[in-house]
Write an enzyme that holds these catalytic residues in place. Structure first.
Site, short mmCIF file in Angstrom:
data_model
loop_
_atom_site.label_atom_id
_atom_site.label_comp_id
_atom_site.label_asym_id
_atom_site.label_seq_id
_atom_site.Cartn_x
_atom_site.Cartn_y
_atom_site.Cartn_z
N ALA A 1 0.26 -10.65 4.76
CA ALA A 1 -0.54 -10.84 3.47
C ALA A 1 -0.26 -10.03 2.70
O ALA A 1 -0.74 -10.38 1.37
CB ALA A 1 -1.86 -11.02 4.18
N SER B 1 1.90 -14.46 16.54
CA SER B 1 3.24 -14.74 15.74
C SER B 1 2.63 -14.13 14.06
O SER B 1 1.44 -13.00 13.58
CB SER B 1 2.65 -16.17 14.54
OG SER B 1 3.93 -16.18 13.43
N HIS C 1 -7.51 37.46 -38.90
CA HIS C 1 -7.39 37.54 -39.94
C HIS C 1 -6.29 38.10 -40.69
O HIS C 1 -5.70 37.42 -41.72
CB HIS C 1 -8.41 37.98 -40.75
CG HIS C 1 -8.51 37.13 -41.86
ND1 HIS C 1 -7.97 36.17 -43.05
CD2 HIS C 1 -10.19 36.88 -42.68
CE1 HIS C 1 -9.02 35.68 -43.79
NE2 HIS C 1 -10.79 35.99 -43.77
N ASP D 1 0.26 -6.97 6.77
CA ASP D 1 1.28 -6.30 6.05
C ASP D 1 2.09 -7.57 5.50
O ASP D 1 2.17 -7.30 4.12
CB ASP D 1 2.27 -5.73 6.63
CG ASP D 1 1.80 -4.81 7.92
OD1 ASP D 1 2.03 -3.82 7.74
OD2 ASP D 1 0.72 -4.79 8.03
N HIS E 1 0.63 -8.48 21.23
CA HIS E 1 0.31 -10.00 20.73
C HIS E 1 -1.25 -10.09 21.58
O HIS E 1 -1.38 -11.35 21.59
CB HIS E 1 1.40 -10.82 21.42
CG HIS E 1 1.97 -11.10 20.67
ND1 HIS E 1 3.95 -11.64 20.45
CD2 HIS E 1 2.49 -9.83 19.26
CE1 HIS E 1 4.39 -11.27 19.87
NE2 HIS E 1 4.05 -10.44 18.97
N LEU F 1 3.02 -13.72 11.16
CA LEU F 1 2.32 -14.46 10.24
C LEU F 1 1.75 -15.24 9.95
O LEU F 1 0.86 -15.67 8.76
CB LEU F 1 4.37 -15.62 10.35
CG LEU F 1 5.35 -16.02 9.69
CD1 LEU F 1 5.81 -17.30 8.97
CD2 LEU F 1 5.51 -14.70 8.10
#
Length: 705
Positions: free
Chosen positions: A697, A658, A367, A695, A633, A660
């Site tokens: 996609a 591939s 206070h 990757d 592959h 892709l």
């Protein structure tokens, strides 16, 4: 010692333990204790002198005795090379000063500059002398029983840490304090905490407590009322207001000792003003962790500017804690309870009448530097923040990357007008919104670049409020239930549509097909049992061990590692288990380069020897002059055996030359041809295609089938 505040007793206890056995104290304290002298001690071994009765001051401190001071320092005068013979103490205790003589006046410690050295060096210890035993944690170390008085009452002298607690409490009486009290509705805190912890449990882990949220609200409230983060001090003997540079929030931590006793320490989180909630939560938990393990350092105890204590965890409804010197305020948190007159009501009735639990906050302040109006406004600001004003919970959710809208504080809507949509219909509307747009909020971005939200999934947009969360509504078979509370409905919807799998199917026009999907998607989340968890862990370990070996053995060779996506292996394992249980004829898999070697080894069952031989450049003797293709592959075929049942399924992995992912439409043609050859009719589609994207996609390239 003033910098340690209420922790002085613990520091002195640790120092005595350090003197007895340095190895029993954490190494972080060794440098501090090397040149440390306990408060009020003028020698290194005060216990070497015989005890002498002394008059006691009103505050419990004994005045210095000229007779004992030389005795205490006498051992230091002896040469270190010679060991003095043992001295037999006198059979009679030393005479006490006459009762009529007043004790010498104690000098004011604040006005006296302490000497540079705390006392002469301690005598050298004989190397052959046995090492003292570690300091015992028994209560006998902190108290000394005395004989019973005439009326049968017993007394016990407090020593060591217990005596230091007494000194701290008596010194706190010198601080003129006052206390402000405010009751805050706790429902919004509780509801948002449930949302936060449900999300954390299904994602990163961890748990947020009420004290975390209240402590962060305290830090944010100090931005509006920085005067609460001040302290009273003296500069050149005159009163002064001290304003710290940072907000160092002291946390009162109740520790249970091995002997069953309890001790209270106050360690502080430093620099809270620059933290978001995630950083504050992490720093808070780190302090608690080190306190529980006994790893706190001197820096953790020093520099506290404002404190927080939560006796409400013990059921205390209202608390006025002690304020230690060097701080301007301490916030007390009471228990979270319904008002006493409503505690006999059922949970259903409490939810129906929209009654919230309350939590009591107290602000005890110095206070001399803080006035009641400032303390009251400070609590009002905390009240506003805990009710979500100025985006408090939005900031909390954002820092934790939680995609949902926080629960909002709004007035309950109970009056029904003609033409108003009933709340039951609004709940069905909310369920349909999640079925339509829930996938837009799913956590499917591995980069976590942006937290995805959608306004249609906020309950307020559907005329529902936090007061409806615990009310029960008819749901017509949703999640296999006839009625559910809104909170449980939201839990199922978020687990089904907004976690790490996005499901979009409302474009399907056949209601039977939509119902088939809904029945399998909208299920309550069940934690896997221990057996299944161990099996998943085993598959993850196999995937990780395979990648680790290839990385170590064949450094620099191209292999399209599965690192970071090892969950593919237990995921395919679960798919093949279900295929075996349903007695499918075959599962045909098409996938990218990434992770193909791991799938060949841990799913298809291709031998490690063949895979390693391909890394060594050896020719495939099964083909004329070799296939000429690279190892990532190649395809394979095999048989998957169910780990628990006597069932199996053929599995094949198509070759993919591939990157892709042209294999995806090719695989669909392969599966269709195999189904035609089996020719089991409309009910015999027993060859299941499984297509996986990699990757390219993710980047939006390649074929999406």
């Amino acid at each position: 010692m003033a910098g340690f505040g209420p922790n002085e007793w613990l520091v002195e206890e640790m120092y005595q333990q350090y003197i007895s056995s340095p190895d029993s104290v954490d190494e972080a304290w060794h440098e501090f204790f090397a040149d440390y002298s306990p408060a009020g001690s003028g020698s290194s071994s005060p216990n070497d002198a015989p005890e002498q009765s002394q008059p006691v001051k009103s505050n419990g401190a004994a005045p210095p005795s000229p007779a004992t001071a030389p005795a205490a320092s006498a051992p230091s005068a002896a040469p270190a090379q010679a060991s003095p013979p043992p001295v037999t103490p006198p059979s009679a205790p030393a005479a006490s000063p006459p009762a009529s003589s007043a004790p010498p006046r104690q000098p004011d410690r604040a006005a006296v500059t302490p000497p540079a050295s705390a006392g002469p060096p301690a005598p050298a210890r004989n190397p052959e002398q046995p090492k003292p035993a570690p300091l015992s944690r028994d209560r006998s170390q902190t108290s000394s029983p005395t004989p019973q008085s005439a009326d049968g009452a017993t007394s016990m002298k407090l020593r060591g840490a217990a005596a230091r607690v007494v000194a701290n409490m008596e010194s706190s009486l010198e601080v003129p304090t006052a206390t402000s009290v405010r009751a805050v509705p706790a429902k919004l805190i509780a509801d948002n905490r449930i949302v936060i912890n449900n999300h954390l449990r299904r994602s990163r882990g961890g748990k947020v407590s009420f004290t975390h949220l209240i402590g962060y609200a305290l830090v944010k409230a100090l931005e509006s009322f920085p005067e609460m983060n001040t302290a009273f001090g003296q500069v050149e003997g005159k009163p002064a207001l001290i304003t710290p540079q940072h907000v160092n929030l002291g946390l009162a931590i109740d520790l249970h000792k091995d002997d069953g006793s309890r001790q209270l320490v106050v360690a502080s989180v430093k620099g809270c003003e620059g933290m978001d909630f995630a950083a504050f939560w992490s720093a808070y938990e780190e302090i608690i962790k080190r306190a529980r393990s006994g790893k706190l350092t001197a820096d953790d105890f020093a520099g506290t500017t404002i404190s927080l204590t939560n006796p409400g965890t013990l059921g205390t409804n209202h608390s006025v804690p002690r304020l230690m010197a060097g701080q301007g305020a301490i916030l007390g948190v009471g228990a979270m309870e319904y008002p006493a007159e409503f505690q006999g009501m059922s949970e259903e009735m409490l939810a129906e009448i929209a009654l919230s639990k309350t939590i009591t906050l107290t602000s005890t302040y110095d206070h001399r530097i803080i006035q009641g109006a400032q303390s009251g406004d400070f609590l009002r600001r905390m009240h506003q923040l805990l009710l979500g004003e100025d985006g408090f919970y939005d900031e909390v959710f954002s820092s934790l990357r939680i995609p949902y809208e926080p629960v909002r504080w709004v007035t309950d809507v109970t009056i029904r007008h003609e033409g108003q949509i009933d709340k039951n219909a609004r709940v069905i509307e909310l369920i349909d919104a999640y079925r339509t747009n829930g996938h837009l909020m799913a956590d499917t971005d591995p980069l976590e670049f942006k937290v995805r939200t959608h306004p249609d999934l906020d309950i307020i947009q559907h005329g529902l409020t936090l007061w409806d969360l615990d009310r029960v509504f008819p749901v017509g078979g949703f999640a296999g239930e006839a009625t559910m509370s809104l909170r449980d409905i939201l839990g199922v919807l978020r687990n089904s549509y907004c976690r790490t799998v996005g499901v979009e199917y409302k474009h399907i026009t056949d209601p039977e097909e939509r119902g088939w999907l809904q029945k399998r998607i909208e299920v309550k989340h069940d934690v896997a049992d221990v057996r299944e968890q161990k099996h998943i862990l085993g598959r993850l370990n196999a995937a990780e061990a395979f990648e680790t070996f290839l990385q170590t053995k064949y450094v620099g060779q191209k292999r399209f590692s599965l690192e970071g996506a090892e969950s593919v292996i237990p995921l395919l394992d679960a798919v093949l288990q279900k295929a075996a249980e349903y007695a499918l004829d075959e599962v045909a898999i098409g996938m990218p380069h990434r992770g193909r070697l791991n799938v060949l080894a841990n799913v298809m069952g291709k031998s490690y020897g063949k895979i390693f031989a391909e890394f060594e450049g050896n020719m495939d003797t099964g083909t004329v002059q070799g296939s000429g293709d690279v190892k990532y592959h190649l395809g394979a075929s095999g048989v998957f055996n169910h780990p628990e049942r006597n069932s199996a399924v053929r599995v094949s992995l198509s070759s993919n030359p591939s990157h892709l992912e042209a294999v995806n439409p090719v695989l669909e043609g392969i599966v269709r041809a195999k189904q035609d050859l089996i020719n089991k009719g409309e009910g015999g589609f027993t060859v299941m295609p499984v297509l996986m994207h990699g990757d390219s996609a993710f980047a939006g390239q390649g074929v999406v089938a």
